[in-house]
Design a protein around this motif. Structure first.
Motif, PDB file in Angstrom:
ATOM      1  N   GLN A  57       0.815  -1.203   0.000  1.00 21.19           N
ATOM      2  CA  GLN A  57       0.000   0.000   0.000  1.00 21.19           C
ATOM      3  C   GLN A  57       0.856   1.264   0.000  1.00 21.19           C
ATOM      4  N   LYS A  58       0.376   2.257  -0.758  1.00 23.49           N
ATOM      5  CA  LYS A  58       0.975   3.584  -0.700  1.00 23.49           C
ATOM      6  C   LYS A  58      -0.132   4.598  -0.426  1.00 23.49           C
ATOM      7  N   VAL A  59       0.260   5.690   0.191  1.00 26.65           N
ATOM      8  CA  VAL A  59      -0.671   6.738   0.579  1.00 26.65           C
ATOM      9  C   VAL A  59      -0.336   7.993  -0.209  1.00 26.65           C
ATOM     10  N   MET A  60      -1.370   8.666  -0.731  1.00 25.28           N
ATOM     11  CA  MET A  60      -1.132   9.938  -1.404  1.00 25.28           C
ATOM     12  C   MET A  60      -1.069  11.043  -0.354  1.00 25.28           C
ATOM     13  N   LEU A  61       0.102  11.624  -0.188  1.00 26.59           N
ATOM     14  CA  LEU A  61       0.292  12.743   0.730  1.00 26.59           C
ATOM     15  C   LEU A  61       0.147  14.028  -0.081  1.00 26.59           C
ATOM     16  N   ARG A  62      -0.799  14.866   0.316  1.00 28.01           N
ATOM     17  CA  ARG A  62      -1.060  16.123  -0.399  1.00 28.01           C
ATOM     18  C   ARG A  62      -1.025  17.270   0.603  1.00 28.01           C
ATOM     19  N   VAL A  63      -0.128  18.220   0.368  1.00 26.44           N
ATOM     20  CA  VAL A  63       0.059  19.343   1.295  1.00 26.44           C
ATOM     21  C   VAL A  63       0.032  20.644   0.504  1.00 26.44           C
ATOM     22  N   GLU A  64      -0.745  21.603   0.990  1.00 26.01           N
ATOM     23  CA  GLU A  64      -0.750  22.944   0.390  1.00 26.01           C
ATOM     24  C   GLU A  64       0.174  23.832   1.214  1.00 26.01           C
ATOM     25  N   LEU A  65       1.149  24.440   0.552  1.00 23.48           N
ATOM     26  CA  LEU A  65       2.174  25.216   1.244  1.00 23.48           C
ATOM     27  C   LEU A  65       2.019  26.701   0.941  1.00 23.48           C
ATOM     28  N   ARG A  66       2.021  27.515   2.015  1.00 24.72           N
ATOM     29  CA  ARG A  66       1.901  28.972   1.873  1.00 24.72           C
ATOM     30  C   ARG A  66       2.924  29.666   2.761  1.00 24.72           C
ATOM     31  N   ASP A  67       3.285  30.895   2.382  1.00 21.85           N
ATOM     32  CA  ASP A  67       4.266  31.646   3.167  1.00 21.85           C
ATOM     33  C   ASP A  67       3.569  32.471   4.243  1.00 21.85           C
ATOM     34  N   LEU A  77       2.052  20.164  -2.919  1.00 25.41           N
ATOM     35  CA  LEU A  77       3.013  19.055  -2.962  1.00 25.41           C
ATOM     36  C   LEU A  77       2.212  17.761  -2.934  1.00 25.41           C
ATOM     37  N   GLU A  78       2.496  16.860  -3.868  1.00 22.26           N
ATOM     38  CA  GLU A  78       1.848  15.553  -3.879  1.00 22.26           C
ATOM     39  C   GLU A  78       2.901  14.467  -4.037  1.00 22.26           C
ATOM     40  N   GLU A  79       2.868  13.496  -3.152  1.00 20.74           N
ATOM     41  CA  GLU A  79       3.790  12.369  -3.217  1.00 20.74           C
ATOM     42  C   GLU A  79       3.079  11.095  -2.772  1.00 20.74           C
ATOM     43  N   LYS A  80       3.313   9.999  -3.474  1.00 23.38           N
ATOM     44  CA  LYS A  80       2.856   8.701  -3.009  1.00 23.38           C
ATOM     45  C   LYS A  80       3.909   8.147  -2.068  1.00 23.38           C
ATOM     46  N   VAL A  81       3.538   7.998  -0.803  1.00 20.18           N
ATOM     47  CA  VAL A  81       4.492   7.548   0.208  1.00 20.18           C
ATOM     48  C   VAL A  81       4.042   6.192   0.756  1.00 20.18           C
TER      49      VAL A  81
END
Length: 218
Positions: free
Chosen positions: A78-88, A118-122
């Motif tokens: 199994q992999k999980v889609m990690l999705r993070v919105e980054l702001r300053d 940012l999107e990564e399958k972790v």
């Protein structure tokens, strides 16, 4: 007969499924014995320590293989889609910025999209890590740094879940605490003011709903 799993901090359905040998967490979440759990936690991405899950018995697969040949059996991880919105600090998206994400023994590198996403399958087993984002190609110049805890977000119905979302959105308060304190009330007021809600400093239903909307509990 089902086994009862009591959720601990850091548990998520992906990891629980992996622990009990299931390839898909839906097998647990959608099981008939977990109807009450689904009603309590309609968002499967956000569960809470102390929740109880019924773990169904596993169906045993059988395969027939010849004795004179070499065979390969493949198991899906199994992999999980990690999705993070980054702001300053000015609430502007960190768009087109290079990043390095370290989770467990893995290192992921890439560039955020035009909305600072940012999107990564972790790997489902990866829990704690560090995220660095650079302001330019000069990695000695401006940068941002965060500690990452995957699967640690608590329900917004709990005060700790409110605290987590406020901190993630830049309205800083004490990270823990089951009772409201001055730091939480100050952060709530700042959030309510920015979200054009009635500024009371109290964690009411409208504040919780807006937190979920702006934080994005997916």
């Amino acid at each position: 007969m089902s086994t009862i799993h009591v959720v601990k901090q850091g548990d998520c359905l992906y990891r629980i499924a992996q622990r009990y040998g299931f390839a898909d967490w839906h097998t647990i979440y959608d099981h008939a014995d977990n109807a009450a759990f689904r009603a309590k936690r309609p968002n499967p991405n956000v569960i809470y320590p102390g929740d109880e899950l019924a773990i169904p018995d596993k169906d045993t697969k059988q395969v027939t293989l010849g004795t004179t040949s070499k065979h390969t059996l493949q198991v899906k991880r199994q992999k999980v889609m990690l999705r993070v919105e980054l702001r300053d600090e000015l609430d502007e998206p960190l768009a087109g910025k290079e990043y390095e994400l370290k989770l467990g023994q893995s290192v992921y590198e890439g560039t955020t999209d035009g909305d600072g996403i940012l999107e990564e399958k972790v790997k489902a087993s990866e829990e704690l890590g560090e995220l660095t984002v650079w302001g330019s190609s000069d990695r000695e110049a401006e940068r941002w740094f965060w500690n990452i805890s995957v699967g640690h977000l608590d329900p917004v119905e709990e005060l700790v879940g409110v605290r987590q979302r406020l901190n993630n959105l830049g309205y800083y308060c004490e990270a823990r605490g089951a009772e409201a304190d001055d730091s939480l009330r100050f952060a709530v007021k700042g959030f309510q003011r920015a979200a054009e809600l009635e500024v009371t400093g109290e964690v009411d239903d409208a504040t919780r709903s807006k937190l979920v909307e702006l934080h994005g509990d997916v």
